[in-house]
Design an enzyme around this catalytic site. Structure first.
Site, PDB file in Angstrom:
ATOM      1  N   TYR A  76       0.377  -1.028  -0.302  1.00  0.00           N
ATOM      2  CA  TYR A  76      -0.043   0.045  -0.059  1.00  0.00           C
ATOM      3  C   TYR A  76       0.563   1.334  -0.143  1.00  0.00           C
ATOM      4  O   TYR A  76       0.742   2.667  -0.119  1.00  0.00           O
ATOM      5  CB  TYR A  76      -0.615   0.243   1.139  1.00  0.00           C
ATOM      6  CG  TYR A  76      -2.341  -1.051   1.359  1.00  0.00           C
ATOM      7  CD1 TYR A  76      -2.366  -1.931   0.304  1.00  0.00           C
ATOM      8  CD2 TYR A  76      -3.152  -1.188   1.974  1.00  0.00           C
ATOM      9  CE1 TYR A  76      -2.937  -2.568   0.291  1.00  0.00           C
ATOM     10  CE2 TYR A  76      -3.905  -1.496   2.098  1.00  0.00           C
ATOM     11  CZ  TYR A  76      -4.342  -2.542   1.278  1.00  0.00           C
ATOM     12  OH  TYR A  76      -5.170  -3.970   1.099  1.00  0.00           O
ATOM     13  N   LYS A 120       3.602 -13.741   5.936  1.00  0.00           N
ATOM     14  CA  LYS A 120       4.212 -15.149   5.198  1.00  0.00           C
ATOM     15  C   LYS A 120       5.136 -15.097   4.835  1.00  0.00           C
ATOM     16  O   LYS A 120       6.009 -15.169   3.523  1.00  0.00           O
ATOM     17  CB  LYS A 120       3.567 -14.395   3.983  1.00  0.00           C
ATOM     18  CG  LYS A 120       2.857 -15.357   2.811  1.00  0.00           C
ATOM     19  CD  LYS A 120       2.238 -16.541   3.077  1.00  0.00           C
ATOM     20  CE  LYS A 120       2.126 -18.010   1.555  1.00  0.00           C
ATOM     21  NZ  LYS A 120       1.290 -19.067   2.371  1.00  0.00           N
ATOM     22  N   ASP A 174      -2.204 -16.854   6.478  1.00  0.00           N
ATOM     23  CA  ASP A 174      -3.442 -18.257   5.294  1.00  0.00           C
ATOM     24  C   ASP A 174      -4.039 -18.970   6.761  1.00  0.00           C
ATOM     25  O   ASP A 174      -4.709 -19.349   7.278  1.00  0.00           O
ATOM     26  CB  ASP A 174      -3.194 -18.662   4.268  1.00  0.00           C
ATOM     27  CG  ASP A 174      -1.583 -19.055   4.147  1.00  0.00           C
ATOM     28  OD1 ASP A 174      -1.188 -19.395   5.577  1.00  0.00           O
ATOM     29  OD2 ASP A 174      -1.160 -20.147   3.337  1.00  0.00           O
ATOM     30  N   ASP A 225      -5.318  -4.669   6.421  1.00  0.00           N
ATOM     31  CA  ASP A 225      -6.673  -4.247   5.747  1.00  0.00           C
ATOM     32  C   ASP A 225      -7.578  -5.893   5.449  1.00  0.00           C
ATOM     33  O   ASP A 225      -8.801  -5.203   6.167  1.00  0.00           O
ATOM     34  CB  ASP A 225      -6.931  -3.983   4.499  1.00  0.00           C
ATOM     35  CG  ASP A 225      -6.960  -2.551   3.526  1.00  0.00           C
ATOM     36  OD1 ASP A 225      -8.127  -2.360   4.714  1.00  0.00           O
ATOM     37  OD2 ASP A 225      -7.175  -3.435   3.180  1.00  0.00           O
TER      38      ASP A 225
END
Ligand code: NAD
Length: 363
Positions: A125, A192, A225, A249
């Site tokens: 972002y 991740k 995840d 987000d």
């Protein structure tokens, strides 16, 4: 002692929600000196088309604390979002979203009580993007190839994901401080790192370093995840989740859904010199001026502000009064009733009245 707070009513449903919240906050017995400042449409009218006047920013800097209603971002026309502008101007790098289920809220989940802390300045972002087919994108792709990088197809647009040691350290230092102040026992870093070694890997490495310096608080980490699955299976095991911008987000909306939706989700943005308290939802323009929408998210943001100001007893009272009104299920807006056309639904200001009445019993 009276607290001087900048009050930004905002657009759409913002003015009615912030007015309800101002009345409720005053009914807690805490004294406020409201420094009302425009931003959004109201500011454009009075400040030559500028939706974020310098005087509003200076007021937040001077007072250090603001309560803000949502602000509309008109679609198209290169209009800069006031919300993004505010976060950038005040370098509010930490977005905090407590997610808690109150008995009586319509939700598939019970016993959720966790806090999402989202890093708000870096990651995908950051706004560093190269449009497909432009000379800049071509040049970047050639440079990547010259360094041995391979793109599956050359006709790609590219967004860059910066995650720095400095930005990561400050968000985790903030998170451990916040956890300690709020009496939380565990911080979880979400990432991740198994795939993105140089960005999320760095994030996890720095998180572990900061955790070592804060060993009074338990620390663990989850791959994003897996985190999503755990959240819907056993949310009660988590207390404070710290996420880079993009995952933050997504997961903050997931958690807002788990606690009853946008009408129930409060928020705050923190920088080193400023804290701005605002609901997660937007300005819902189609409901503006109708005294219809749910003030709970704005009220709970006010409750978070009381805690930030060190008014913990008032915050506890307010939270208990809000919880009573939700549990009774009588003086709540249409979105908290079993059906949306329930004729017993009350308006925004009547919810505030009911909470003030409960405070009267309590104070
Ligand atoms: P929104 O959150 O304003 O509204 C979406 C829908 O959610 C509404 O139509 C309504 O059905 C429901 N809703 C939202 N708040 C509610 C409440 N308090 N009580 C009951 N129902 C509620 O989202 P949007 O329509 O995507 O955005 C409208 C405007 O708000 C846009 O201009 C957007 O840019 C802006 N926005 C501002 C902020 C902010 O100021 N921080 C945040 C998000 C969106």
């Amino acid at each position: 002692m009276s607290h001087r707070v900048t009050l930004i009513p905002g657009d759409g449903i913002g003015p009615e929600l912030t007015e309800a919240t101002r009345r409720v906050l005053e009914a807690t017995g805490v004294e406020f000196e409201w420094d009302v400042r425009p931003a959004g449409a109201a500011a454009m009218e009075t400040h030559g088309g500028n939706p974020l006047p310098d005087a509003t920013l200076d007021a937040i800097r001077a007072n250090g604390v603001a309560l803000k209603g949502p602000i509309t971002t008109p679609v198209g026309g290169g209009f800069r979002s006031v919300n993004v502008g505010l976060r950038k101007a005040l370098d509010m790098y930490a977005q905090v979203r407590p997610c808690k289920t109150y008995p009586g809220v319509r939700s598939r989940f019970e016993d959720v009580d966790l806090v999402i802390i989202r890093e708000n300045t870096e990651d995908l972002y950051a706004g560093i993007e190269y449009e497909q087919g432009t000379p800049d994108a071509e040049e970047l792709i050639s440079w990547i190839e010259s360094k041995g990088g391979e793109l599956r197809w050359r006709d790609a647009g590219i967004s860059i994901k910066p995650i720095s040691v400095t930005g990561t350290r400050r968000i985790f230092e903030f998170a451990f401080d916040y956890a300690r102040r709020m009496g939380r026992r565990k911080v979880t870093a979400v990432h991740k790192a198994n795939i993105m070694k140089f960005t999320d890997g760095l994030w996890l490495h720095v998180a572990r370093e900061v955790a070592e310096q804060n060993s009074d608080i338990e620390f663990d980490d989850r791959i994003v995840d897996n985190m999503c699955m755990q959240l819907v299976q056993r949310p009660e095991e988590y207390e404070v989740l710290v996420l880079p911008n993009l995952y933050g987000d997504v997961l903050s909306d997931l958690c807002a859904g788990m606690i009853g939706g946008l009408g129930m989700a409060p928020g705050a943005n923190f920088g080193d010199g400023a804290a701005v308290f605002e609901p997660t939802h937007g300005s819902a323009p189609k409901y503006a001026g109708q005294n219809k929408t749910n003030p709970m998210a704005q009220l709970l943001s006010g409750m978070l502000m009381l805690r930030h100001l060190g008014e913990d007893a008032a915050a506890d009272n307010l939270e208990a009064a809000i919880a009573d009104v939700i549990r009774e299920g009588k003086s709540v807006t249409y979105d908290m009733k079993p059906t949306r056309d329930d004729p017993t639904a009350v308006g925004t200001s009547e919810v505030a009245d009911a909470i003030i009445e409960k405070l009267g019993v309590r104070v």
